[in-house]
Design a protein around this motif. Structure first.
Motif, short mmCIF file in Angstrom:
data_model
loop_
_atom_site.label_atom_id
_atom_site.label_comp_id
_atom_site.label_asym_id
_atom_site.label_seq_id
_atom_site.Cartn_x
_atom_site.Cartn_y
_atom_site.Cartn_z
N PHE A 1 -6.78 39.99 -18.18
CA PHE A 1 -5.33 40.23 -18.20
C PHE A 1 -5.09 41.62 -18.75
N GLY A 2 -3.88 42.13 -18.53
CA GLY A 2 -3.59 43.50 -18.97
C GLY A 2 -2.39 43.57 -19.89
N PHE A 3 -1.88 44.77 -20.10
CA PHE A 3 -0.86 45.00 -21.12
C PHE A 3 0.49 44.29 -20.89
N PRO A 4 0.95 44.13 -19.62
CA PRO A 4 2.22 43.40 -19.45
C PRO A 4 2.13 41.97 -19.99
N VAL A 5 0.98 41.33 -19.82
CA VAL A 5 0.80 39.97 -20.35
C VAL A 5 0.72 40.02 -21.88
N LEU A 6 0.02 41.03 -22.38
CA LEU A 6 -0.20 41.11 -23.83
C LEU A 6 1.08 41.42 -24.61
N GLU A 7 2.05 42.04 -23.92
CA GLU A 7 3.35 42.25 -24.57
C GLU A 7 3.94 40.92 -25.01
N VAL B 1 2.13 38.07 -25.37
CA VAL B 1 1.23 37.48 -26.37
C VAL B 1 1.61 38.00 -27.75
N ASN B 2 1.91 39.27 -27.83
CA ASN B 2 2.30 39.87 -29.11
C ASN B 2 3.59 39.26 -29.65
N LYS B 3 4.54 38.98 -28.73
CA LYS B 3 5.81 38.38 -29.17
C LYS B 3 5.58 36.97 -29.71
N LEU B 4 4.61 36.27 -29.13
CA LEU B 4 4.42 34.87 -29.49
C LEU B 4 3.46 34.68 -30.66
N SER B 5 2.48 35.59 -30.80
CA SER B 5 1.43 35.37 -31.80
C SER B 5 1.87 35.76 -33.20
N LYS B 6 1.57 34.89 -34.16
CA LYS B 6 1.79 35.24 -35.57
C LYS B 6 0.50 35.74 -36.20
N PHE C 1 -6.01 54.19 -23.47
CA PHE C 1 -5.03 53.11 -23.69
C PHE C 1 -4.65 52.91 -25.15
N ILE C 2 -4.86 53.93 -25.97
CA ILE C 2 -4.50 53.83 -27.39
C ILE C 2 -3.01 53.51 -27.54
N ASP C 3 -2.16 54.22 -26.81
CA ASP C 3 -0.71 53.99 -26.94
C ASP C 3 -0.32 52.57 -26.52
N GLU C 4 -0.92 52.10 -25.42
CA GLU C 4 -0.63 50.74 -24.95
C GLU C 4 -1.06 49.70 -25.99
N CYS C 5 -2.23 49.91 -26.57
CA CYS C 5 -2.71 48.95 -27.58
C CYS C 5 -1.78 48.93 -28.78
N LYS C 6 -1.36 50.10 -29.18
CA LYS C 6 -0.43 50.23 -30.30
C LYS C 6 0.88 49.49 -29.97
N LYS C 7 1.35 49.71 -28.74
CA LYS C 7 2.62 49.12 -28.31
C LYS C 7 2.58 47.60 -28.27
N ILE C 8 1.42 47.04 -27.93
CA ILE C 8 1.35 45.56 -27.90
C ILE C 8 0.97 45.01 -29.29
N GLY C 9 1.01 45.87 -30.29
CA GLY C 9 0.86 45.40 -31.67
C GLY C 9 -0.56 45.12 -32.12
N ALA C 10 -1.54 45.76 -31.47
CA ALA C 10 -2.93 45.50 -31.87
C ALA C 10 -3.17 45.88 -33.33
#
Ligand code: DX5
Ligand code: ZN
Length: 218
Positions: free
Chosen positions: A49-55, A57-62, A77-86
């Motif tokens: 899966f890619g970043f649209p899905v992980l967005e 996942v980030n909203k749902l995961s505590k 993909f550093i910016d994308e990872c940062k954006k999805i809250g890695a």
């Protein structure tokens, strides 16, 4: 010597038709991190899966997201990872020609930097960067698929890496990924691992929460 005994269930083995449900179970469990496997069909022979899905996942995961990029040119993909809250961005040693630059850029962005080694890559290759990484992720299967058999040579890699980390005064955590289950987990922690990733052992269990409790009570 630190022994954290952390557990990171791998989302790759979750029910993709009910991701929100499975993430909720992990939120309510004693799991420490949520492990996220991104695959590109080039670095590994599979696509996940890619970043649209992980967005989402980030909203749902505590739980903090431990992102494992099995892709070529991961630093794009550093910016994308940062954006999805890695919380942690793991890049493969085998995919980074300028690993020092990659690790520095990841840390610069505010994420923690992990370096991942394929089963055939010796831990000794990290000697000159070990004090600058936050985590080393040792693959105990060939990356690309969940549900594979643990490669026994990993025990020796964990002990050798543990000695290097202690000798160099590094604070890096050791994480092990692939074929981890309740039968081998204690031995892997005892060899010196701090974090275990578990996909099938957690998500294919009848009672996910109970399995996580058993991992955490080892
Ligand atoms: C494999 C992935 C693993 C995988 C582990 O390429 O990096 O994180 O999800 O799954 P199990 O625990 O089932 O081997
Ligand atoms: Zn992984």
């Amino acid at each position: 010597m630190t022994h954290n005994k952390l557990l990171a269930p791998s989302l790759l083995s979750a029910d993709f038709g009910n991701l929100a449900h499975d993430i909720e179970i992990i939120n309510n469990s004693k799991a420490d991190w949520l492990h996220i496997d991104v695959m590109d069909g080039v670095f590994v022979p599979n696509i996940s899966f890619g970043f649209p899905v992980l967005e989402y996942v980030n909203k749902l995961s505590k739980k903090p997201l431990d992102v494992h990029l099995m892709i070529v040119e991961p630093t794009k993909f550093i910016d994308e990872c940062k954006k999805i809250g890695a919380m942690m961005m793991n890049v493969h040693y085998e995919a980074c020609t300028h690993l020092h630059r990659s690790v520095s850029a990841i840390r610069q962005s505010g994420m923690r930097a992990g370096v991942t080694l394929n089963p055939h890559t010796p831990v000794e290759l990290l000697e000159d960067i070990i004090t600058e990484v936050d985590l080393v992720l040792l693959m105990s299967v060939n990356p690309g698929f969940g549900g594979q058999k643990f490669i026994e040579n990993t025990y020796s890699k964990i002990s050798r890496l543990r000695s290097m980390i202690d000798r160099k005064g590094s604070k890096a955590l050791i994480e092990v990924d692939g074929g981890v289950n309740l039968d081998n987990a204690a031995k892997i922690y005892n060899a010196g691992a701090d974090v275990l990733v578990a996909g099938n052992a957690v998500f294919k269990a009848d009672d996910i929460e109970e399995v996580i409790n058993r991992f955490k009570n080892l």
